[in-house]
Design an enzyme around this catalytic site. Structure first.
Site, short mmCIF file in Angstrom:
data_model
loop_
_atom_site.label_atom_id
_atom_site.label_comp_id
_atom_site.label_asym_id
_atom_site.label_seq_id
_atom_site.Cartn_x
_atom_site.Cartn_y
_atom_site.Cartn_z
N GLU A 1 1.49 -4.86 17.69
CA GLU A 1 1.99 -3.74 18.14
C GLU A 1 0.87 -3.28 19.42
O GLU A 1 1.41 -2.42 20.14
CB GLU A 1 1.72 -2.67 16.99
CG GLU A 1 2.60 -2.53 15.93
CD GLU A 1 2.29 -1.94 14.75
OE1 GLU A 1 1.44 -2.29 14.07
OE2 GLU A 1 2.86 -1.01 14.55
N GLU B 1 11.55 -1.46 8.38
CA GLU B 1 10.55 -1.29 7.41
C GLU B 1 10.96 -0.36 6.15
O GLU B 1 10.73 -0.42 5.09
CB GLU B 1 9.35 -0.52 7.95
CG GLU B 1 8.10 -0.52 7.08
CD GLU B 1 6.75 -0.09 7.86
OE1 GLU B 1 6.44 -0.01 9.18
OE2 GLU B 1 5.89 0.39 7.19
N ARG C 1 -1.37 7.93 11.55
CA ARG C 1 -1.81 6.92 12.42
C ARG C 1 -1.95 7.61 13.65
O ARG C 1 -2.78 7.33 14.78
CB ARG C 1 -0.87 5.55 12.33
CG ARG C 1 -1.39 4.47 13.40
CD ARG C 1 -0.90 3.13 13.26
NE ARG C 1 -0.98 2.35 12.42
CZ ARG C 1 -2.10 1.37 12.26
NH1 ARG C 1 -3.07 1.55 13.17
NH2 ARG C 1 -2.19 0.67 11.18
N1 MTE Z 1 8.62 -9.31 17.74
C1 MTE Z 1 9.88 -9.44 17.85
N2 MTE Z 1 10.14 -10.25 18.19
N3 MTE Z 1 10.92 -8.50 16.89
C2 MTE Z 1 10.18 -7.57 16.09
O1 MTE Z 1 10.97 -6.94 15.39
N4 MTE Z 1 8.41 -6.13 15.64
C3 MTE Z 1 6.85 -5.84 15.98
C4 MTE Z 1 6.11 -6.83 16.35
N5 MTE Z 1 6.72 -7.80 17.05
C5 MTE Z 1 8.90 -7.40 16.35
C6 MTE Z 1 8.04 -7.89 17.06
C7 MTE Z 1 6.48 -4.80 14.90
S1 MTE Z 1 6.87 -3.14 15.01
C8 MTE Z 1 5.26 -5.26 14.23
S2 MTE Z 1 4.50 -4.29 13.04
C9 MTE Z 1 4.91 -6.67 14.36
O2 MTE Z 1 5.67 -7.56 15.00
C10 MTE Z 1 5.12 -7.31 12.71
O3 MTE Z 1 4.85 -8.63 12.54
P1 MTE Z 1 3.42 -9.22 12.45
O4 MTE Z 1 2.64 -8.34 11.51
O5 MTE Z 1 3.59 -10.68 12.24
O6 MTE Z 1 2.58 -8.96 13.65
N1 LUZ Z 2 3.25 0.79 7.91
C1 LUZ Z 2 2.50 1.44 7.14
C2 LUZ Z 2 2.74 0.68 9.43
O1 LUZ Z 2 3.28 1.84 6.16
N2 LUZ Z 2 1.29 1.90 7.38
C3 LUZ Z 2 0.67 1.52 8.63
O2 LUZ Z 2 -0.45 2.16 8.65
C4 LUZ Z 2 1.57 1.08 9.55
N3 LUZ Z 2 0.82 0.81 10.84
C5 LUZ Z 2 1.70 0.46 11.75
C6 LUZ Z 2 2.86 -0.14 11.62
N4 LUZ Z 2 3.63 0.23 10.49
MO1 MOS Z 3 6.09 -2.46 12.77
S1 MOS Z 3 6.31 -0.25 13.35
O1 MOS Z 3 4.65 -1.97 11.66
O2 MOS Z 3 6.98 -2.49 11.59
#
Ligand code: MTE
Ligand code: LUZ
Ligand code: MOS
Length: 753
Positions: free
Chosen positions: A706, A226, A304
């Site tokens: 998540e 991120e 958070r």
């Molecule tokens: N699933 C896989 N296979 N690989 C990933 O890196 N990241 C997770 C989740 N699932 C991840 C994953 C995280 S930290 C987040 S925030 C969400 O996927 C982001 O994608 P989404 O917003 O489409 O759910």
């Molecule tokens: N990233 C962010 C995040 O910048 N703000 C958020 O609130 C958040 N929450 C979950 C995962 N990534």
């Molecule tokens: Mo997930 S920790 O919001 O990339």
């Protein structure tokens, strides 16, 4: 899990940064990092390195044409250390050569002299020393001070939770290509293309329109890309810009593990007050967040933690303090749950300890305090359609938990060495970036004259299946065959000013943008068809690629309609911006409606501990999870299962260890244990609540990425319950991860007898 890429993955055809065909002139870069955790750089001697055959350049802070600044929330992080270093693994120089081998060879010949400074790696020590990255953050509700005297039970204590390595399969990397003029195009393994664009432009001193960032897919991110994919991209861009040659920089696994941040370890103090009946009426908690050496995303992650400090419970008096402590470790960063798991682990531990004191089962206190519909979250948001009780009660019934508890008690009374434990874990996770401004996304939809469709959005595919979900949304909206739809790369020239793919919200935000863009085009097509057939547009619709008028099939199909639109000079494209409506937050009062909605669920987790050896197995995880109306049930199930195993890993076997000098000792897979298929629960049953819906999600869906991670917290307490069955006399400390070593040592310690 049948995601968009599954066939290509299985055939080995999916491309990651290291697989991209690179131009003939490409150079290879290697990062030189600090070998000490804190000190002044007294000299850097590059003379030997630049003499190595094939070396085209060695870059340090001195060579940056723009700003040596990559900080996002706080401007406190340099791309290359200048004068001082603050953690082992901090980049100091970049060596660029014709081959990676020559670059590595030259890197070894760089001589850096330091003057060592004192090291702090413990967040409590950092706090005592006044080393906070931002001022303390305090969220409060009601007045805890005045109710302590009314409590029948008060329990205080300390809770620790450890870090976690992301271990995305694809390591950090980028390929930067100089573009005619002075621009650069970066292929980056990032969750956050706009951040890469902004920071690379800042470092190079270029306007953002001279930096294009493109992401095909990434091999996992889990939050680790991120913010922390940015420096490697900026470095590759810097070298490409300086040398006018393409530059590839891909970290080796060990370099990646050493140099990048992890989930934040937390140490927390709590005080919880309850009535004789078990109602929680006061909760105070102080979180010491181990932020590492720079802010990175720590302040947002700390927020958070505070938002989730009461998990699924209604508590009328709460005071939660967050301390963002600066230490000499790599900056810790986003990791699935984003601080939420640490906050939720603390309240669960407090409840566990309170239950011990009162002499009831934790589940009794958990259930009694679940959020009801009219309750306020302690940051002021109203609970709308709380599913907390619903999920809990459904789980109790569906999994026959009363009987299960009794069976476990029976087992334990007849088994000496093996003990079983079960714990329930309710979750409540807020969906939206807590920084309101970040809740925006965009889509650019093109329908081509052969009827095929190209979709560009801000979403990055990282294995979570967002591309498949976007295909489903498009196919449903147009009512066309999904095979016609292609999800394009995530690219800053097609999707500008984007937020990272994070906060589980990518399919909500980008999905809604796609939905609206498709509707825009569809509306034009329907109008055209109704003009053709001289009918009303309200009575004209497209179903399974055929135009119907007054519920009668016409001979106008999708392809013909699209061609006709083109011939009539009607636009077959739409660009749409989407922003979540109705959310706001006052950062001074810490009150508002930060989340579009919440995701709820309850897990029952069972573990068996071999109390002679300290080893354990997670026998089953049974979940009732609220996910609205699923956009893709296979993907959602995969996300839930993956998150649960990852959560269990955080609390059980994954242990980050540093030396007193701040060096990461658990720096490879022989010293850092992640759950494999053998460690995964023997049984996983995930039931999705069928009554749940959600007006904020495309087609009433809810985010999934998540929230299920936090079910893993139940594994900690399941193991602990088994341990208690063996040693009811011990008041075990709460300190994750609960590794087999820790289980063994605490089961056989006599200190508390
Ligand atoms: N699933 C896989 N296979 N690989 C990933 O890196 N990241 C997770 C989740 N699932 C991840 C994953 C995280 S930290 C987040 S925030 C969400 O996927 C982001 O994608 P989404 O917003 O489409 O759910
Ligand atoms: N990233 C962010 C995040 O910048 N703000 C958020 O609130 C958040 N929450 C979950 C995962 N990534
Ligand atoms: Mo997930 S920790 O919001 O990339």
């Amino acid at each position: 899990m049948k995601n968009y890429d599954v066939i290509k993955h299985i055939k080995g055809e999916s491309l990651f940064i290291d697989d991209l065909p690179f131009p003939e002139e490409t150079l290879f870069a290697y990062v030189v990092d600090s070998k000490i955790a804190h000190g002044k750089i007294t000299s850097i001697d590059l003379t030997k390195a630049v003499g190595v055959e094939g070396i085209k350049g060695v870059f340090t802070a001195e060579d940056i044409p723009g700003e040596n600044q990559i900080g996002n929330i706080v401007k406190d992080e340099s791309l290359f250390a200048h004068h001082t270093v603050q953690f082992i693994g901090e980049p100091i120089a970049l060596v660029v050569g014709e081959t990676l081998r020559s670059a590595k060879k030259a890197a070894r010949l760089i001589n850096i002299e330091y003057e060592k400074l004192p090291i702090i790696i413990d967040p409590r020590e950092a706090y005592k020393n006044g080393d906070l990255i931002i001022p303390p953050r305090i969220f409060s509700y009601g007045n805890t001070e005045t109710v302590w005297s009314k409590c029948d039970f008060i329990v205080e204590g300390r809770i620790d939770s450890g870090g976690q390595e992301h271990l995305y399969l694809e390591t950090q990397g980028a390929l930067a290509i100089p573009i005619e003029g002075s621009g650069v195009k970066i292929f980056s393994a990032t969750q956050n293309p706009t951040a890469v664009q902004r920071v690379a432009a800042r470092v190079l001193g270029l306007p953002m329109n001279n930096v294009e960032v493109d992401v095909l897919r990434i091999g996992g991110g889990f939050g680790g890309k991120e913010d922390q994919a940015t420096p490697w991209s900026a470095m590759a861009a810097l070298a490409a810009y300086k040398l006018s040659r393409p530059v590839k920089l891909v970290l080796s696994r060990q370099d990646d593990i050493r140099m990048t941040g992890k989930r934040h370890p937390y140490s927390s103090d709590y005080k919880i007050g309850l009535t004789s009946k078990g109602k929680i009426i006061a909760y105070e908690v102080t979180f010491y967040q181990n932020a590492g050496a720079c802010a990175d995303l720590s302040p947002a992650i700390l927020d958070r933690t505070l938002f989730h400090a009461t998990n699924s419970y209604y508590i009328p008096n709460v005071k939660a303090t967050g301390l963002c402590c600066k230490t000499n470790l790599p900056p810790n960063t986003a990791f699935r749950g984003f601080g939420g798991p640490q906050g939720m682990f603390a309240i669960e531990a407090a409840i566990y300890k309170a239950a011990e004191k009162i002499g009831v089962k934790p589940k009794y206190i958990q259930k009694l305090n679940l959020l009801n519909d009219t309750d306020l979250f302690y940051y002021g948001q109203k609970t709308e359609s709380s599913q907390a009780n619903h999920c809990w009660e459904t789980a109790e019934k569906k999994f026959n938990l009363e009987k299960e508890f009794k069976d476990i008690e029976r087992f334990n009374s007849s088994s000496k060495v093996y003990k079983k434990g079960m714990a329930l874990m309710p979750i409540c996770f807020g969906i939206s970036f807590t920084n309101t401004f970040m809740n925006q996304a965009c889509a650019l939809v093109h329908v081509y004259t052969d009827g095929s469709v190209g979709i560009s959005t801000a979403a990055v595919e990282m294995g979570q299946g967002v591309n498949k979900k976007l295909v489903n949304i498009t196919a449903r909206t147009f009512s066309i065959n999904p095979d016609r739809i292609k999800i394009e790369t995530t690219n800053t020239t097609r999707a500008a000013n984007t937020s990272p793919t994070a906060a589980s919200s990518a399919s909500d935000l980008n999905g809604n943008a796609v939905l609206i863009a498709c509707k825009n085009i569809l509306e034009r097509l329907i109008l055209l068809a109704s003009t053709e057939y001289k009918t009303k547009s309200q009575s004209t619709y497209l179903r399974d690629e055929v135009i119907y008028c007054y519920d009668t099939k016409t001979d106008l199909n999708w392809e013909k309609l699209v061609t006709l639109a083109y011939m009539k000079r009607i636009s077959l494209s739409s660009q749409v911006h989407y922003a979540t409506p109705g959310i706001y937050f006052d950062n001074k009062k810490n009150r508002g409606k930060p989340f579009a909605y919440h995701v709820y669920g309850t897990a029952a987790i069972t573990a068996t501990v071999d109390c002679l050896r300290g080893i354990y197995t997670i026998d089953s995880v049974k979940v009732v999870h609220d996910l609205g109306e699923s956009l893709d049930i296979t993907i959602d199930r995969g996300q839930a299962e993956g998150a649960i195993v990852q959560g269990i890993g955080w609390l059980t076997c994954e242990e980050i260890v540093h030396s007193n000098e701040g060096a990461l000792l658990s720096n490879n897979l022989s010293t850092y244990k992640v759950p494999d298929i053998y460690a995964a629960p023997k049984e996983m049953e995930i039931t999705f609540l069928d009554s749940s819906t959600n007006s904020f999600g495309p087609f009433n869906s809810k985010a999934i990425g998540e929230p299920p991670f936090m079910y893993g917290i139940g594994a900690y307490f399941a193991i602990m319950n088994a341990m208690k069955a063996f040693r009811p006399d011990i008041n075990f400390e709460i300190s994750a991860p609960l590794t087999p070593e820790k289980v063994l040592l605490s089961l056989h310690s006599n200190s508390h007898i």
